[in-house]
Scaffold this active site. Structure first.
Site, PDB file in Angstrom:
ATOM      1  N   TRP A 102       0.287  11.102  25.413  1.00 52.19           N
ATOM      2  CA  TRP A 102      -0.735   9.636  25.397  1.00 52.19           C
ATOM      3  C   TRP A 102      -1.785  10.320  24.906  1.00 52.19           C
ATOM      4  O   TRP A 102      -2.454   9.283  24.068  1.00 52.19           O
ATOM      5  CB  TRP A 102      -0.657   9.340  26.860  1.00 52.19           C
ATOM      6  CG  TRP A 102       0.823   8.772  27.276  1.00 52.19           C
ATOM      7  CD1 TRP A 102       1.537   9.154  28.382  1.00 52.19           C
ATOM      8  CD2 TRP A 102       1.603   7.825  26.695  1.00 52.19           C
ATOM      9  NE1 TRP A 102       2.389   8.619  28.501  1.00 52.19           N
ATOM     10  CE2 TRP A 102       2.621   7.592  27.482  1.00 52.19           C
ATOM     11  CE3 TRP A 102       1.298   6.977  25.500  1.00 52.19           C
ATOM     12  CZ2 TRP A 102       3.833   6.856  26.981  1.00 52.19           C
ATOM     13  CZ3 TRP A 102       2.192   6.015  25.074  1.00 52.19           C
ATOM     14  CH2 TRP A 102       3.429   5.978  25.930  1.00 52.19           C
ATOM     15  N   ASP A 172      -8.022   7.806  30.423  1.00 51.78           N
ATOM     16  CA  ASP A 172      -6.706   6.942  30.640  1.00 51.78           C
ATOM     17  C   ASP A 172      -6.413   7.456  32.139  1.00 51.78           C
ATOM     18  O   ASP A 172      -6.005   8.387  32.131  1.00 51.78           O
ATOM     19  CB  ASP A 172      -5.882   7.348  29.506  1.00 51.78           C
ATOM     20  CG  ASP A 172      -4.409   6.835  29.693  1.00 51.78           C
ATOM     21  OD1 ASP A 172      -4.218   6.020  30.737  1.00 51.78           O
ATOM     22  OD2 ASP A 172      -3.693   6.820  28.516  1.00 51.78           O
ATOM     23  N   LYS A 196       2.377   1.025  36.069  1.00 52.42           N
ATOM     24  CA  LYS A 196       2.700   2.580  36.609  1.00 52.42           C
ATOM     25  C   LYS A 196       2.621   2.243  38.191  1.00 52.42           C
ATOM     26  O   LYS A 196       3.232   2.616  38.926  1.00 52.42           O
ATOM     27  CB  LYS A 196       2.079   3.831  36.283  1.00 52.42           C
ATOM     28  CG  LYS A 196       2.023   3.732  34.593  1.00 52.42           C
ATOM     29  CD  LYS A 196       3.269   4.349  34.109  1.00 52.42           C
ATOM     30  CE  LYS A 196       3.580   4.022  32.792  1.00 52.42           C
ATOM     31  NZ  LYS A 196       2.415   4.686  31.602  1.00 52.42           N
TER      32      LYS A 196
END
Ligand SMILES: *Cc1c(COP(=O)(O)O)cnc(C)c1O
Length: 360
Positions: A102, A172, A196
């Protein structure tokens, strides 16, 4: 009704209480005679939902008044472009730490817009640790410094934040959102996809320090311009209405269950149970160096691909699902977000112990 223990990295488990409340309110939300799915995002009844969600998030995370909270669409991945377009507007430079897929995707996207430097990487050991940072490598006039706080695929987390001085830190936090208290004032921006740990898919939450807004590049698409969304209080266009409603229910659940301090305690206890087992097992082992282990995502392996596959298959049959590791790393991964009860991890550890006995 048989509910499984779902160890998926995302979308992932939601608290039973939240799903039951949503079900009870499905046809008639609080006397409105409508489902939240059906109502106008400009209605008074919906305004109370989105404003209520923001107020709860501010309270739980202790977000100062000089930060904006945005409820957006497009996923965390859309922010990979929006971040440089909104903030890479001074020197045109930014620093990134590459701790996994990511972080790398965010870094590669930012390269389209300016001079982007990877100041450190843990790619040499399959991202199994958080690299030590050398401040002399940092770009002094960078517009921002970017990290991926919790690395969902590899199971690492920053226990200590980089000291970036006056350079705004952007993180993030998709896979550790609301898992424990965080000092928002240390960041220029925090953001994450909600699927999530916060809500169903479709919602991205961005928390942005006000003074960083208003400097987007001219070419920035309107829908990627944070200032536009901030000015419109996340109602510039139709927001992901129903997902924001579920988010509000999750935030209420968090508050009723003691907030983020209590959540951290619970998450530490769950993770410890699993890591202790892994550290003592002769068949299974964790793949992350102990000092950088995530509370949320726990990757582990045996020494045999065949055993890994057998384990995942038999675990699924026992109601412990989505334990297969990310397709790029193999092995197993247990994601144990807020909604995973302690009993779910207990069941998993018991199953692993029995599997080890039966297969050695
Ligand atoms: C899942 C995930 C993403 C991607 O999120 P999307 O909402 O699917 O774009 C980005 N960063 C992290 C840390 C993630 O866990």
């Amino acid at each position: 009704m048989a509910r499984v223990y779902n160890f998926s990295a995302g979308p992932s488990m939601l608290p039973d209480e939240v799903l039951k409340k949503a079900a009870a309110e499905m046809l008639d939300y609080q006397g409105s005679g409508q489902s939240v799915m059906e109502m106008s995002h400009r209605s008074k009844v919906y305004d109370d939902i989105i404003k209520g969600a923001e107020a709860l998030l501010r309270e739980l995370m202790n977000i100062p008044d000089n930060y904006k909270v945005l409820f957006l669409q497009g996923g965390a991945s859309t922010q990979f472009a929006a971040i440089p377009l909104n903030f890479m507007n001074g020197s045109g430079k930014a620093d990134y730490v590459i701790t996994g897929q990511w972080a790398k995707k965010a870094y590669q996207e930012a390269q389209k817009y300016g001079e982007v430097k990877a100041v450190a990487s843990s790619a040499d050991k399959t991202f199994s640790y958080i690299p030590k940072l050398d401040k002399s490598e940092f770009t002094p006039d960078a517009d921002y410094f970017y990290i991926c706080m919790n690395n969902t695929i590899y199971g690492t987390v920053y226990h200590e934040l980089p000291d970036t001085g006056d350079v705004p830190l952007i993180a993030d936090i998709s896979s550790c959102f609301l898992s424990e208290p965080v000092d928002v004032t240390k960041f220029g921006m925090l953001y994450g996809g909600a699927q999530k740990n916060v809500a169903p898919a479709g919602l991205t939450i961005c928390i942005i320090r006000e003074d960083l807004l208003g400097k987007a590049r001219d070419i920035t698409p309107t829908m990627l311009n944070y200032q536009i969304h901030a000015d419109a209080q996340s109602l510039y266009n139709t927001p992901p209405c129903y997902t924001i409603y579920i988010c509000k229910l999750v935030l209420e659940w968090l508050k009723e269950n003691g907030g983020l301090e209590a959540m951290r305690e619970k998450n530490v206890k769950k993770a410890k149970l699993l890591y202790d087992f892994l550290d003592n097992s002769k068949m299974f082992r964790g793949t992350v160096v102990p000092e950088d282990r995530s509370l949320m995502n726990v990757p582990f392996v045996t020494d045999s691909d065949e055993l890994n596959a057998k384990f995942v298959k038999e675990a699924t049959e026992a109601g412990l699902v989505n334990l297969k590791g990310h397709r790029t790393v193999g092995g197993m991964r247990a994601s144990i977000y807020n909604a995973m009860p302690y009993e779910g991890v207990e069941k998993l550890v018991k199953f692993m112990a029995d599997f080890e006995k039966a297969n050695s």
